[in-house]
Design an enzyme around this catalytic site. Structure first.
Site, PDB file in Angstrom:
ATOM      1  N   LYS A 191     -83.500  -5.535 -46.358  1.00  0.00           N
ATOM      2  CA  LYS A 191     -83.319  -6.983 -46.327  1.00  0.00           C
ATOM      3  C   LYS A 191     -83.290  -7.465 -47.770  1.00  0.00           C
ATOM      4  O   LYS A 191     -84.281  -7.335 -48.497  1.00  0.00           O
ATOM      5  CB  LYS A 191     -84.487  -7.613 -45.556  1.00  0.00           C
ATOM      6  CG  LYS A 191     -84.541  -9.117 -45.569  1.00  0.00           C
ATOM      7  CD  LYS A 191     -83.311  -9.775 -44.979  1.00  0.00           C
ATOM      8  CE  LYS A 191     -83.139  -9.458 -43.507  1.00  0.00           C
ATOM      9  NZ  LYS A 191     -81.961 -10.062 -42.903  1.00  0.00           N
ATOM     10  N   HIS A 327     -78.942  -6.271 -34.194  1.00  0.00           N
ATOM     11  CA  HIS A 327     -79.818  -7.104 -35.015  1.00  0.00           C
ATOM     12  C   HIS A 327     -81.202  -7.187 -34.367  1.00  0.00           C
ATOM     13  O   HIS A 327     -81.355  -6.933 -33.179  1.00  0.00           O
ATOM     14  CB  HIS A 327     -79.155  -8.490 -35.076  1.00  0.00           C
ATOM     15  CG  HIS A 327     -80.062  -9.622 -35.371  1.00  0.00           C
ATOM     16  ND1 HIS A 327     -80.726 -10.328 -34.401  1.00  0.00           N
ATOM     17  CD2 HIS A 327     -80.405 -10.194 -36.549  1.00  0.00           C
ATOM     18  CE1 HIS A 327     -81.439 -11.291 -34.969  1.00  0.00           C
ATOM     19  NE2 HIS A 327     -81.263 -11.229 -36.261  1.00  0.00           N
TER      20      HIS A 327
END
Ligand code: GKR
Ligand code: MG
Length: 432
Positions: A191, A327
């Protein structure tokens, strides 16, 4: 079989101080555990987003669901679609659905899809229990017995968790080593959108050096970069993101991602781009394909409308020659099992799915028997009917008690960032 009762358990689960371009995770993530009781004595369960919005959505279908035959899901889907159309004036028009300025999962336009998904998954659990089959076999059959997940790395502040502070490349490698040793993951996601792009480039390079090219790498700055920066990162990480990796939502909008794609292609750089921000509904997919902005769509049964909608997405992306991955958001074991069954029944979902599961702990798990086991980074389909997991009601009660004690009812990473890191922090796009 008829549904006799819908029970909603709002819970709070501890969450480490994880960073993203949205800001900072609060100390507790909000979830809702859904139970459907039936006149047959069977109970179906699911897990979804938490807080006031998702609870209100579920409350609004209480009457519609009570008395419903859990096999009759298409009628409920139609009713919620009709409501969505009257809310927005268009059933699922593209354009304003992008989650660029919203934390994924908080998009109010996805409300009906999320509500339907939570009910659908609990109904599929019931159906599986009624016919004695795992959910993935009820929805058409599995194409794999175990589903691969990826090591989902975050930059983070130190806290009362075993991961420590992770704010540079070296710490990022340490975090990954720890996660891979514990879960056996074989693909890695970072991330990004948190530190200077050069630090994030260095982190990806360090991960490649440490783990080698057999561990595909992906980086997701959640739109924090300009087109220019996205092209630069794509260029500098051309080798590292090749061989099964991807660049995820580097910049905002399909048009922006299309520019990045075309500029990289002109340099003979075929790094694929993935999205869960610019592509959030079926109506976005053809446009993403037409512009060649996105090559891999990130599915998620929680907000794409459940497991069968995910199979439609799998089919659609297959027809359009696009890839499919998955996701995630902070979640517990019931969600993990729903993600696993859904992924097992989507033939072209060939990438390891994202999961936040390593960031949650055994103390918060609501699944009877404790945490779900990963074998070499994969979760096996249990040899049990339905989702294959039951609730530990003491743990659910603990989660409810915590929910009652915390002051917030909505995820707000920006507010959290201002409160705990920098009082002047704002989500600026593009930041770099
Ligand atoms: O948990 O901070 C987070 C992630 O940024 C999450 O909210 C996103 O939905 O995992 C996400 C993604 O964009 O892939
Ligand atoms: Mg993403």
């Amino acid at each position: 079989m008829r549904i006799t009762e819908l029970i909603l358990h709002p819970i709070a689960i501890s969450d480490p101080p994880l960073r993203s371009s949205y800001g900072l995770h609060a100390p507790f993530a909000l979830r809702t555990i859904v139970e459907l009781k039936t006149d047959s004595g069977l109970t179906g369960i699911s897990e979804t987003y938490g807080g006031d919005g998702p609870l209100a959505g579920l409350e609004s279908v209480r009457q519609r669901v009570t008395g419903m035959d859990p096999f009759q899901l298409a009628g409920l889907y139609r009713d919620l679609q009709e409501e969505a159309a009257s809310d927005t004036g268009a059933p699922s028009g593209p354009g304003d659905r992008s989650q660029t300025h919203l934390v994924p999962g908080e998009n109010p336009l996805d409300r009906h899809a999320r509500t339907f998904a939570a009910i659908e998954i609990a109904c599929l659990d019931l159906i599986g229990k009624a016919v004695g089959k795992p959910v993935c076999d009820v929805i058409g059959g599995r194409v794999r017995d175990a589903v691969n997940f990826s090591a989902y790395l975050f930059y983070k502040h130190g806290g009362s968790d075993p991961w420590g502070e992770v704010l540079d490349a070296e710490a990022c490698v340490r975090e990954c080593r720890q996660m891979v040793a514990q879960y056996g993951f074989r693909e890695i996601k970072l991330k990004g959108g948190v530190l200077e792009p050069d630090v994030e480039i260095a982190s990806i390079r360090a991960l490649r050096r440490e783990f080698g090219s057999s561990y595909p790498l992906r980086i997701d700055p959640n739109c924090a970069w300009s087109v220019e920066t996205s092209v630069r990162v794509g260029r500098e990480l051309k080798d590292e993101l090749s061989g099964g990796g991807y660049l995820e939502d580097p910049c905002a909008t399909l048009e922006g991602m299309a520019q990045v794609r075309h500029r990289l292609l002109a340099e003979n750089n075929r790094t694929p781009q993935a999205s869960n921000v610019a592509v959030t509904s079926f109506a976005d997919v053809p446009r993403a394909r037409e512009l060649d902005a996105v090559q891999i769509v990130l599915s998620d049964p929680h907000y794409w409308g459940g497991m069968r909608q995910l199979q439609h997405l799998s089919y659609l992306t297959g027809v359009l020659g696009m890839g499919l991955s998955m996701h995630s958001n902070s979640h517990l074991g019931v969600s993990l099992m729903a993600m696993t069954h859904a992924a097992a029944a989507c033939p072209n979902l060939t990438y390891a799915c994202d999961t936040h599961y390593p960031w949650q702990t055994a103390e918060d798990e609501v699944v009877a028997g404790g945490r779900i086991h990963f074998d070499h980074g994969a979760v096996r389909i249990p040899d049990k009917p339905g989702l294959g997991v039951d609730l530990d009601y003491d743990q659910v009660a603990r989660g409810r008690e915590r929910y009652g004690k915390i002051p917030y009812r909505k995820r707000d990473d920006e507010a959290e960032m201002r409160q705990r890191v920098d009082p002047n922090w704002k989500r600026v796009l593009p930041r770099w």
